[in-house]
Design a protein around this motif. Structure first.
Motif, PDB file in Angstrom:
ATOM      1  N   ARG A  45     -15.829 163.437   3.504  1.00 18.38           N
ATOM      2  CA  ARG A  45     -16.283 163.607   2.122  1.00 18.38           C
ATOM      3  C   ARG A  45     -16.045 162.319   1.333  1.00 18.38           C
ATOM      4  NH1 ARG A  45     -13.194 168.800   0.039  1.00 18.38           N
ATOM      5  NH2 ARG A  45     -14.650 168.597  -1.733  1.00 18.38           N
TER       6      ARG A  45
ATOM      7  N   HIS B 262     -18.768 159.720   1.942  1.00 17.47           N
ATOM      8  CA  HIS B 262     -19.980 160.062   1.189  1.00 17.47           C
ATOM      9  C   HIS B 262     -19.845 159.633  -0.273  1.00 17.47           C
ATOM     10  CE1 HIS B 262     -22.675 162.066   3.907  1.00 17.47           C
ATOM     11  NE2 HIS B 262     -21.728 162.868   4.348  1.00 17.47           N
ATOM     12  N   GLU B 263     -18.697 159.919  -0.873  1.00 21.67           N
ATOM     13  CA  GLU B 263     -18.518 159.565  -2.281  1.00 21.67           C
ATOM     14  C   GLU B 263     -18.474 158.048  -2.470  1.00 21.67           C
ATOM     15  OE1 GLU B 263     -17.447 160.037  -6.521  1.00 21.67           O
ATOM     16  OE2 GLU B 263     -18.874 160.765  -5.031  1.00 21.67           O
TER      17      GLU B 263
ATOM     18  N   ASN C 281     -27.938 157.291  -7.953  1.00 22.57           N
ATOM     19  CA  ASN C 281     -26.618 157.774  -7.550  1.00 22.57           C
ATOM     20  C   ASN C 281     -25.644 157.907  -8.713  1.00 22.57           C
ATOM     21  OD1 ASN C 281     -26.918 158.271  -4.801  1.00 22.57           O
ATOM     22  ND2 ASN C 281     -26.566 156.131  -4.244  1.00 22.57           N
TER      23      ASN C 281
ATOM     24  N   ARG D  32     -21.894 156.741  -2.398  1.00 18.29           N
ATOM     25  CA  ARG D  32     -22.566 156.979  -3.681  1.00 18.29           C
ATOM     26  C   ARG D  32     -22.076 156.006  -4.741  1.00 18.29           C
ATOM     27  NH1 ARG D  32     -21.804 158.920  -8.715  1.00 18.29           N
ATOM     28  NH2 ARG D  32     -19.561 159.173  -8.370  1.00 18.29           N
TER      29      ARG D  32
ATOM     30  N   ARG E 191     -15.876 165.196  -4.430  1.00 22.69           N
ATOM     31  CA  ARG E 191     -17.154 165.559  -5.055  1.00 22.69           C
ATOM     32  C   ARG E 191     -18.130 166.163  -4.046  1.00 22.69           C
ATOM     33  NH1 ARG E 191     -19.569 163.637  -9.740  1.00 22.69           N
ATOM     34  NH2 ARG E 191     -18.055 161.923  -9.883  1.00 22.69           N
ATOM     35  N   HIS E 192     -18.219 165.560  -2.863  1.00 24.36           N
ATOM     36  CA  HIS E 192     -19.209 165.994  -1.882  1.00 24.36           C
ATOM     37  C   HIS E 192     -18.731 167.271  -1.199  1.00 24.36           C
ATOM     38  CE1 HIS E 192     -22.704 165.043   0.710  1.00 24.36           C
ATOM     39  NE2 HIS E 192     -22.027 165.706   1.612  1.00 24.36           N
TER      40      HIS E 192
ATOM     41  N   GLU F 119     -26.170 165.812   2.625  1.00 18.17           N
ATOM     42  CA  GLU F 119     -25.845 164.641   1.818  1.00 18.17           C
ATOM     43  C   GLU F 119     -26.310 164.820   0.381  1.00 18.17           C
ATOM     44  OE1 GLU F 119     -25.793 160.971   4.552  1.00 18.17           O
ATOM     45  OE2 GLU F 119     -27.442 160.673   3.162  1.00 18.17           O
ATOM     46  N   ASN F 120     -25.405 164.525  -0.545  1.00 13.51           N
ATOM     47  CA  ASN F 120     -25.704 164.706  -1.958  1.00 13.51           C
ATOM     48  C   ASN F 120     -25.820 163.358  -2.679  1.00 13.51           C
ATOM     49  OD1 ASN F 120     -26.176 166.227  -4.295  1.00 13.51           O
ATOM     50  ND2 ASN F 120     -24.020 166.139  -4.876  1.00 13.51           N
ATOM     51  N   HIS F 121     -26.374 162.365  -1.986  1.00 16.94           N
ATOM     52  CA  HIS F 121     -26.604 161.047  -2.585  1.00 16.94           C
ATOM     53  C   HIS F 121     -27.771 160.404  -1.831  1.00 16.94           C
ATOM     54  CE1 HIS F 121     -24.826 158.980   0.920  1.00 16.94           C
ATOM     55  NE2 HIS F 121     -23.951 159.967   0.928  1.00 16.94           N
TER      56      HIS F 121
ATOM     57  N   TYR G   4     -25.332 164.530 -11.466  1.00 21.01           N
ATOM     58  CA  TYR G   4     -23.886 164.536 -11.228  1.00 21.01           C
ATOM     59  C   TYR G   4     -23.126 164.760 -12.527  1.00 21.01           C
ATOM     60  CZ  TYR G   4     -25.331 161.987  -6.995  1.00 21.01           C
ATOM     61  OH  TYR G   4     -25.939 161.605  -5.828  1.00 21.01           O
TER      62      TYR G   4
END
Length: 426
Positions: A295, A298-299, A340, A302, A356-357, A363-365, A346
């Motif tokens: 996670r 991923h952040e 992003n 971003r 956050r993720h 994937e959130n970005h 966000y």
């Protein structure tokens, strides 16, 4: 490389008031702030590319994702009945690239569209499957451990540069082993890669032909001794599999995979390390719970990802883009950095939050892109980031910056967020 009127790429800055140029010093120095201001100005904003040609900046998360998966926006001008090769071709002229070298860039997998892109991606995707990457993890860990053990040898007055001695050597070793680049050649590849991404005409024009000649020689040698590396697989596809791969395509695949496979990952590791060193609460969170690493990467991708905008896309027909009429042949630049940080997508986007993720979710970005051109090596890059950051802060729990955060210097390169050096005390 500074963006100034005296440089080939900075000479157009300010010529079109109200139309931001990607070489403007404010955008190079503070892209989150600068491109964020464009995002709040509109969903689609008129701007200027490196060669001063007009381009549409797409600024917001939902619109960027939509264009990335919309195949009406193409990566090559070849299908548009264009009079030339577009802004990218003109950039090659600025770089002083000989005519015979141009196909090696303009015909790469990054600049291709279906069906060629699909064919090329299929040829190399087997090397980047989830299972292959999982099997590679012990080797990534071994390389990481060895590099970290040697860091004290590189210290001067107790200070070592993590970019030079860790962030770069890890991914270039991994991708060169995967592709089949001999160990003795890797320092030269590092230097060539730096020349290419510098966008400095002399360095670019000197290094690209040398790289192409070197790859041709590697292919020649590999034909006499095929192994299980990716270079051997591409050679077989070229020689034995119905000509599914041309000479130029084979060279460009190797060139693209090695450069893209280490440059961006190196700066994900560098940027991520700097972010954690300047956010002690998030660092403590990660050190207390190593299971947070996926996670966290991923952040970090971003919040401080190394790639801030995509390759240019071109409208293959007249399109209404978020209420803006875009004509056939118009160039479109997707701003990953502003997407992003889009507050419409966000909560509190400027806050670094390693939790956050959502765990186990998609994937959130858009740090790795989206759609057909989603980064082929994303799984490998994430794994290298997880191993690098997790092992670094375990091996050196008291790691600290050797300079003030404001004194960290970044390269002035459009679309790229990278540290020149990351001096730390172990």
């Amino acid at each position: 490389m500074a963006a100034s009127p005296t440089t080939p790429l900075g000479e157009h800055v300010g010529k079109h008031p109200g139309e931001p140029n990607v070489m403007e010093p404010a955008l190079l120095a503070e892209p989150v702030k600068g491109y964020g201001a464009l995002r709040e100005q509109g969903r689609v904003v008129r701007g200027r590319f490196l060669d001063d040609s007009p381009v549409w900046f797409v600024t917001r998360f939902d619109d960027v994702r939509e264009v990335l998966r919309d195949q009406r926006f193409v990566n090559s001008t070849s299908a548009l009945d264009a009079a030339d090769d577009g802004p990218v071709g003109r950039l090659m002229e600025t770089m002083g690239l000989p005519e015979e070298m141009r196909p090696y860039l303009l015909g790469s997998i990054l600049n291709s569209d279906a069906p060629d892109h699909t064919r090329l991606r299929r040829l190399v995707s087997r090397a980047f499957t989830a299972r292959k990457i999982t099997d590679l993890r012990p080797r990534v860990q071994e390389i990481t451990t060895e590099l970290l053990a040697r860091l004290p040898e590189h210290a001067e007055d107790g200070v070592v540069d993590l970019i030079e001695h860790f962030a770069y050597p890890l991914p270039i070793t991994v991708i060169c082993e995967l592709v089949g680049i001999p160990e003795a050649d890797r320092p030269q590849w590092r230097a060539w890669g730096a020349d290419l991404v510098s966008l400095t005409p002399d360095a670019f024009g000197r290094s690209l032909p040398a790289m192409i000649d070197h790859i041709h020689e590697l292919i020649r040698l590999r034909r006499g001794a095929l192994t299980d590396d990716l270079l051997s697989e591409l050679t077989r596809a070229h020689d034995d599999d119905g000509g599914r791969l041309s000479d130029v395509e084979m060279v460009t695949l190797v060139l693209t995979l090695v450069i893209a496979g280490h440059e961006t990952t190196a700066h994900l590791i560098g940027n991520g390390t700097a972010a954690l060193l300047t956010h002690p609460d998030q660092r403590r969170l990660l050190q207390a719970d190593p299971g947070l690493l996926p996670r966290a990467v991923h952040e970090l991708m971003r919040w401080c990802g190394p790639v801030q905008m995509t390759q240019l896309r071109y409208a293959s027909e007249d399109i209404d883009l978020a209420g803006t009429p875009v004509r056939k042949g118009d160039a479109v630049q997707l701003l990953l950095v502003s997407a992003n940080f889009d507050p419409r997508h966000y909560d509190d986007p400027e806050r670094l939050d390693l939790t956050r993720h959502p765990a186990g979710q998609a994937e959130n970005h858009v740090g790795f892109g989206h759609g057909m051109h989603y980064c082929l090596g994303a799984t490998l890059a994430r794994q290298e980031g997880e191993v690098a950051l997790g092992t670094l802060f375990t091996r050196y729990p008291d790691l600290s910056l050797a300079v003030r955060p404001d004194d960290l210097q970044r390269a002035a390169l459009p679309g790229s967020w990278r540290l020149k050096a990351l001096p730390v005390r172990l």
